[in-house]
Design a protein around this motif. Sequence first.
Motif, short mmCIF file in Angstrom:
data_model
loop_
_atom_site.label_atom_id
_atom_site.label_comp_id
_atom_site.label_asym_id
_atom_site.label_seq_id
_atom_site.Cartn_x
_atom_site.Cartn_y
_atom_site.Cartn_z
N PRO A 44 0.79 -1.07 0.02
CA PRO A 44 0.04 -0.02 -0.15
C PRO A 44 0.90 1.25 0.12
CG PRO A 44 -0.91 -1.49 1.61
CD PRO A 44 0.36 -2.11 0.89
N ASP A 45 1.83 1.31 0.73
CA ASP A 45 2.76 2.44 0.97
C ASP A 45 3.41 3.02 -0.53
OD1 ASP A 45 4.64 0.51 0.49
OD2 ASP A 45 5.73 1.08 2.46
N GLU A 46 3.41 2.22 -1.55
CA GLU A 46 3.83 2.22 -2.80
C GLU A 46 2.87 3.12 -3.72
OE1 GLU A 46 6.83 -0.42 -4.64
OE2 GLU A 46 5.83 -1.81 -3.14
N ILE A 85 -0.79 4.06 -2.15
CA ILE A 85 -1.85 4.69 -1.42
C ILE A 85 -1.54 6.29 -1.52
CG2 ILE A 85 -3.02 5.08 0.75
CD1 ILE A 85 -4.11 2.83 -0.58
N PRO A 86 -0.31 6.80 -1.16
CA PRO A 86 -0.22 8.34 -1.33
C PRO A 86 -0.57 8.94 -2.72
CG PRO A 86 1.67 7.28 -0.23
CD PRO A 86 0.88 6.25 -0.80
N SER A 135 -9.97 6.23 4.38
CA SER A 135 -9.23 7.49 4.37
C SER A 135 -10.20 8.41 4.81
CB SER A 135 -8.78 7.69 2.83
OG SER A 135 -10.10 8.05 2.19
N THR A 189 -7.54 6.80 11.45
CA THR A 189 -6.64 7.07 12.13
C THR A 189 -6.79 8.14 13.01
OG1 THR A 189 -6.03 8.64 10.63
CG2 THR A 189 -5.13 6.46 10.03
N ASP A 210 -3.23 3.17 14.49
CA ASP A 210 -2.31 3.98 14.89
C ASP A 210 -2.14 4.95 16.14
OD1 ASP A 210 -1.37 2.94 12.71
OD2 ASP A 210 -1.83 4.67 11.25
#
Length: 569
Positions: free
Chosen positions: A342-344, A346-347, A387, A419, A448
């Motif tokens: 996801p971190d690749e 999602i941003p 989100s 979050t 988190d």
Amino acid sequence: MYIERSLQRIVVLDGYSEDGVVERLRQAAVAAVILASDWHHALTLAAEPGSVVLLGDLFFPVPEQCPAPVVHLTRQTDSEPLPAGVVDSIHCEVGVTELLRCLRYAHDRQQMLSALARAATDDPLTGCINRQMLQDRLKHSMQRALRANQPLAVMVLDLDNFSHVNDTLGHAAGDAIIRQVADRLRGVLRATDTVGRIGSDEFSVIVEEYLNAANLMHIVKKIVATLSEPFGVGSDSLLLGSSLGIATYPEAGQSVDSLLLHASVAVQQAKDQPGCSYHFYDERINRQANTQIEFEAQLREALHSNELELHYQPRVDLRSGKIVGVEGLIRWRHPVRGFLAPDEFIPLAEETGLIIPMGYWVIARACHDLRTLQRRGIALNVAVNMSFRQFLDSRLLPTVQRLIQKTGIDPRMLEFELTETAVMQHPEQVQQTMAGMTRQGLRFSLDDFGTGFSSFVHLHSLPINLLKLDRSFVRGIVDCPADRKLVAAMIEMGHSLGLEVVAEGVEARAQMECLRELGCDQIQGFFISPALPFVELCYFVDAYSMGREDALRPPEKKLVAQLAGCRSN
């Protein structure tokens, strides 16, 4: 800016005086009437705005550089074609009223044609040339630079957060600032430089023949300095940031479009710096931007090409040792780059707005898989990340209701993770949306936890069922007493709010035992299992229930004594 002028001067260039034309016009006293002796004299007089030339037969042809409209004073009675450079023709014996009407028509026609020409090339607010004219100027500038082997630079200037000025002070104030920007640019640039307005708050500058990079930097710094000064808005003053991007020819592009595009790319890089800043175009940055554009297109295609997958990481209850829930984590099986976490991506999805349709895909997939689990008699809570942008989407609640109805799942088994930072934004709207979803039986967890700034009072007012401790706190829990005390305090706070506490990122048995001793309710992490495709999850749950539960139940007293150091004081 263009100011309309009435007929001010009639320049008469005629070899006949017996007609009395000059005397009749002077008696009418409508405009100054001046008799010219030749074209050289007439051109000088006609340069004055509001002039018209009244031309006799003896002074043809009309010079191309004549700045005023020309009316032919003819002595021929027969109609004949207008000579080149003449806008109208009138007989010398007509009355003065008709003669003046003809002259006014020629003047007004010239004024109208000039206004139309300006409208096609100039910006009416600032008097600068517009985008179309700037592109034409840039094309010719590039040709001159190539022939003379001279440097050329294109700059694009953007005012930061200018829409806020219009929204708060009004469009009249915004227009006043735009005019001041144009005036300041003209004030610091050379006569050979070109200023154009190419957008609402965007300007472009063409700088020719600056000889060397030091001179170009001098011009750039003069622009930045003048725009750093406050702008006058009525009796007040206002400071505005601005971003200047510079592209040089031919290094940054060899066409009009590429130069302007690359200057705009440099503007975006300049925006990363505060205040009035500038940035020169860098090909490396452009390659990164192009890669991102391609990656965005691929991500859009992935939403329609079944390339996205939802994997599930189990959550285990520390008292019973049983799997009680799973967290759905999105993955992208990229056709070229392979499996992407996801971190690749999602941003990028957040930045482009694709996070909203992607989020609905995740919810739909989770509902489908939850229905399969329920049909197999497997009672697990299924949690999905949401989100903040999607959480505020007006279609969220009806979409979730429709999916619940379509799949027939028990809504109490569906959980949404938000979050800590997200729930602190627009808290009233967040609370209202959460209340509507909890009425449907849906659950919420705070993801988190500990990384944001939520208050005890705010947490108490939200319909949250679980707190999930961030993995950064769990990582040092075995070796660092300070981390243990911090985690113990967070667990105690969660319990005081009546919430269950889940620890993420558990990778070792020692971490699990410490968390158990501190009273943590559930754990999640690689010690239990990585995130698994749904089919593998089903096999894992079956296999786990056959023996792993016993291994995760509380240890005997002897082992507990050995782990006493993990207790919170």
